[in-house]
Design a protein around this motif. Structure first.
Motif, PDB file in Angstrom:
ATOM      1  N   ARG A 244      47.476  49.154  26.377  1.00 19.27           N
ATOM      2  CA  ARG A 244      46.899  48.994  27.713  1.00 19.27           C
ATOM      3  C   ARG A 244      46.907  47.543  28.180  1.00 19.27           C
ATOM      4  N   GLY A 245      46.904  46.608  27.239  1.00 16.99           N
ATOM      5  CA  GLY A 245      46.968  45.201  27.600  1.00 16.99           C
ATOM      6  C   GLY A 245      45.670  44.633  28.134  1.00 16.99           C
ATOM      7  N   GLU A 246      44.548  45.271  27.862  1.00 15.88           N
ATOM      8  CA  GLU A 246      43.260  44.804  28.371  1.00 15.88           C
ATOM      9  C   GLU A 246      42.664  43.753  27.438  1.00 15.88           C
TER      10      GLU A 246
ATOM     11  N   VAL B 225      37.818  27.936  34.171  1.00 15.59           N
ATOM     12  CA  VAL B 225      38.739  28.045  35.304  1.00 15.59           C
ATOM     13  C   VAL B 225      39.597  29.304  35.251  1.00 15.59           C
ATOM     14  N   MET B 226      39.594  30.014  34.137  1.00 19.43           N
ATOM     15  CA  MET B 226      40.410  31.223  33.994  1.00 19.43           C
ATOM     16  C   MET B 226      39.559  32.367  33.459  1.00 19.43           C
ATOM     17  N   SER B 227      39.849  33.576  33.951  1.00 20.84           N
ATOM     18  CA  SER B 227      39.172  34.762  33.435  1.00 20.84           C
ATOM     19  C   SER B 227      39.811  35.181  32.113  1.00 20.84           C
ATOM     20  N   ASN B 228      39.125  36.034  31.386  1.00 16.99           N
ATOM     21  CA  ASN B 228      39.658  36.506  30.098  1.00 16.99           C
ATOM     22  C   ASN B 228      40.985  37.239  30.271  1.00 16.99           C
TER      23      ASN B 228
ATOM     24  N   VAL C 117      43.889  34.856  30.822  1.00 19.45           N
ATOM     25  CA  VAL C 117      44.312  34.219  29.566  1.00 19.45           C
ATOM     26  C   VAL C 117      45.199  35.155  28.773  1.00 19.45           C
ATOM     27  N   VAL C 118      44.779  36.408  28.632  1.00 19.34           N
ATOM     28  CA  VAL C 118      45.537  37.385  27.849  1.00 19.34           C
ATOM     29  C   VAL C 118      46.893  37.663  28.489  1.00 19.34           C
TER      30      VAL C 118
ATOM     31  N   ASP D 184      51.089  43.589  33.132  1.00 20.72           N
ATOM     32  CA  ASP D 184      50.479  42.314  33.526  1.00 20.72           C
ATOM     33  C   ASP D 184      49.422  42.634  34.578  1.00 20.72           C
ATOM     34  N   LEU D 185      48.159  42.637  34.195  1.00 20.64           N
ATOM     35  CA  LEU D 185      47.081  43.113  35.065  1.00 20.64           C
ATOM     36  C   LEU D 185      46.574  42.052  36.045  1.00 20.64           C
ATOM     37  N   SER D 186      46.935  40.809  35.865  1.00 25.42           N
ATOM     38  CA  SER D 186      46.409  39.747  36.747  1.00 25.42           C
ATOM     39  C   SER D 186      47.522  38.917  37.375  1.00 25.42           C
ATOM     40  N   LYS D 187      48.700  39.449  37.472  1.00 29.69           N
ATOM     41  CA  LYS D 187      49.837  38.685  37.975  1.00 29.69           C
ATOM     42  C   LYS D 187      49.610  38.226  39.405  1.00 29.69           C
TER      43      LYS D 187
END
Length: 539
Positions: free
Chosen positions: A378-380, A465-468, A471-472, A517-520
């Protein structure tokens, strides 16, 4: 160690860039106070031989099973990954980098009472300190021993007489600060002696009797009338009610409270207060809590007297003891700065990055550095640690018992006692009596090899400055952990990171799995927005 084919390998993990990626920078700070360490721990040798354990009854059989289970766990390879974020200096972070892993390897049950006693000498929050994970290793008479030490310290208190306002001599009780050396205590007493000598009184002598004053005939008669009126007992007349006594209106009580409030203990100095009535105004709710706590300890002592002390320690207990032992050493050596600490031990049979068996992740955490796990497919992002900030529910409830306060700085960040962003840290000895604890948050998590993609350890310079998830997702883009760590660090700098930044990427068996990629879109938007603002500033 052995790989999946049974071959023996010798790997220098922090230099094996295909397994562990490391990147650290001072960013916009003058110095880099972040530290990290990667190594393989020496598995503790089990002290009990299961072949010699009798299994004649149910109890001994269960003990044998536990011993064998513990030995099997100890025979696994223990991979140690740690990240430290120093504040106020790098001395504490350097100390932890050099010694924490050794304390984990050499932890023994008989060390527990001495470490707890050393921390209890700090007073305040640690006055009745009793960590849950180390309860089994405290002897039944531990509390009685603590009471005896407290009585010995009380006998060391010295009653002195010094001049107050108007030259009036007032009795005082000198209580040395728990962190003060004997030399510092003698200097403090010497200053009190000088003040008393200047007033014509020696330290430790009785309060001088007031000088006799000659009274006129009229003053003498007024004094006799006052004494006569005072000795009379007034009986209320019919229809009149006797005034009920109100403690809040008593001028004597008001004066004593005023003296009590005027002299509150402060960190870093000695405590001295007027009078002998300090305990009279203790909160009734606090006294009730003390009674409940005393009864709970009595029951625990009774249970401990029956149950034998364990001869071995679990990995969680070793971690808890090593954190507290390091903290006790830092207090003893008077390290004024502090540090966070996030440690994860990957317990695996063979190479953790290619094993097909389940992985055990054992975490010990203090402060606001983070450990993240990426779950495949899932890539979470899964945050395995909790930030120990004053606004965290558990921490706010814990420090509220010490009547500590939390304020917000000019950036809107909550600060404990107006000075620290973390309520748990190693070092920071001036804040220890007020609730800054090094007792670690301990977590054990078992993950399947097919679902564990990688671990990421980051300092608060990155997380600010970045969410978890960002970063992942940055790590997913690369096939090499070292390049993945560089990607995270570069994006953090582009987004305006100011604090020291450190990233550690640890490859796990599911590395390289296809994940979304959940935050692209969010990362692209933030990067373009920051680039536009940067161009506007240059104009």
């Amino acid at each position: 160690m052995k790989n999946s084919q049974g071959d023996t390998l010798r790997v220098h993990l922090d230099k094996y860039r295909d397994i562990v990626g490391l990147r650290s920078t001072r960013c916009q700070r003058k110095y880099n106070q972040d530290r990290y360490k990667v190594l393989v721990l020496d598995a503790p040798q089990p002290e009990t031989n299961p072949a010699n354990i009798a299994t004649t009854d149910t109890t001994s059989s269960s003990n044998s099973t536990r011993a064998i289970s513990q030995m099997d766990a100890d025979l696994k390879t223990l991979f140690y990954f740690a990240i430290f974020d120093g504040h106020g200096g790098s001395n504490t972070a350097d100390y932890l980098t050099a010694n924490l892993d050794e304390y984990i390897e050499t932890a023994k049950p008989e060390m527990v009472p001495k470490v707890i006693e050393d921390l209890r000498k700090l007073g305040g929050y640690f006055r009745n300190f009793r960590p849950h994970f180390l309860e089994p290793f405290l002897p039944a008479d531990f509390e009685k021993r603590g009471l005896k030490d407290a009585a010995d310290r009380a006998r060391q208190q010295r009653r002195v007489h010094i001049p107050g306002k108007g030259g009036q001599i007032k009795p005082m009780i000198f209580i040395p600060h728990p962190n003060a050396t004997e030399e510092e205590q003698e200097q403090e007493l010497e200053s009190l002696e000088n003040r008393a000598t200047a007033a014509g009184t020696k330290v430790g002598s009785a309060t001088p009797a007031p000088t006799e004053v000659l009274l006129s005939e009229e003053q003498r008669k007024q004094k006799e009338r006052a004494a006569t009126n005072k000795s009379r007992v007034e009986v209320p007349r019919e229809g009149e009610e006797e005034d009920e006594y109100d403690e809040d209106d008593d001028p004597f009580v008001i004066a004593r409270r005023r003296n009590l409030n005027r002299t509150s203990p402060l960190p870093g100095g000695s405590t001295a207060y007027f009078g002998t009535y300090r305990s009279e105004y203790a909160s009734p709710s606090l006294r009730a809590e003390d009674m409940v706590e005393k009864e709970r300890r009595k029951q625990q002592a009774a249970a401990a007297a029956v149950a034998p002390m364990p001869a071995t320690m679990t990995l969680e207990q070793r971690l808890c003891l090593s954190f507290l032992q390091c903290d006790a050493e830092l207090v003893r050596d008077k390290y004024r700065d502090g540090s966070t600490a996030s440690v994860v031990i990957v317990q695996s049979k063979g190479a953790f990055w290619e094993t097909e068996d389940d992985l055990d992740l054992i975490l010990a955490h203090v402060g606001d550095t983070r450990i993240l796990l990426c779950e495949a497919p899932r890539g979470e992002s899964i945050q395995l640690t909790t930030d120990h900030h004053p606004d965290a529910v558990v921490e706010a409830d814990r420090i509220r018992r010490m009547a500590a306060y939390v304020t917000a700085d000019s950036f809107g960040e909550n600060m404990f006692l107006g000075q620290l962003a973390n309520t748990r840290a190693l070092g920071d000895i001036a804040m220890k009596p007020f609730g800054v604890s090094a007792e670690p948050e301990l977590v054990r998590r078992t993950v399947k090899a097919s679902e564990a993609a990688f671990l990421v350890l980051i300092s608060d310079g990155i997380s600010s400055v970045m969410s978890n998830q960002e970063v992942v997702d940055c790590v997913k883009l690369e096939n090499n952990p070292t390049q993945a760590a560089a990607n995270v660090l570069n994006l953090a700098e582009q987004l305006g990171a100011e604090d020291n930044c450190t990233v550690m990427v640890v490859k796990l068996p599911a590395w390289g799995s296809k994940m979304p990629d959940l935050s692209k879109e969010l990362r692209e938007y933030r990067w373009q927005s920051e680039a536009q603002q940067s161009r506007a500033r240059r104009r």
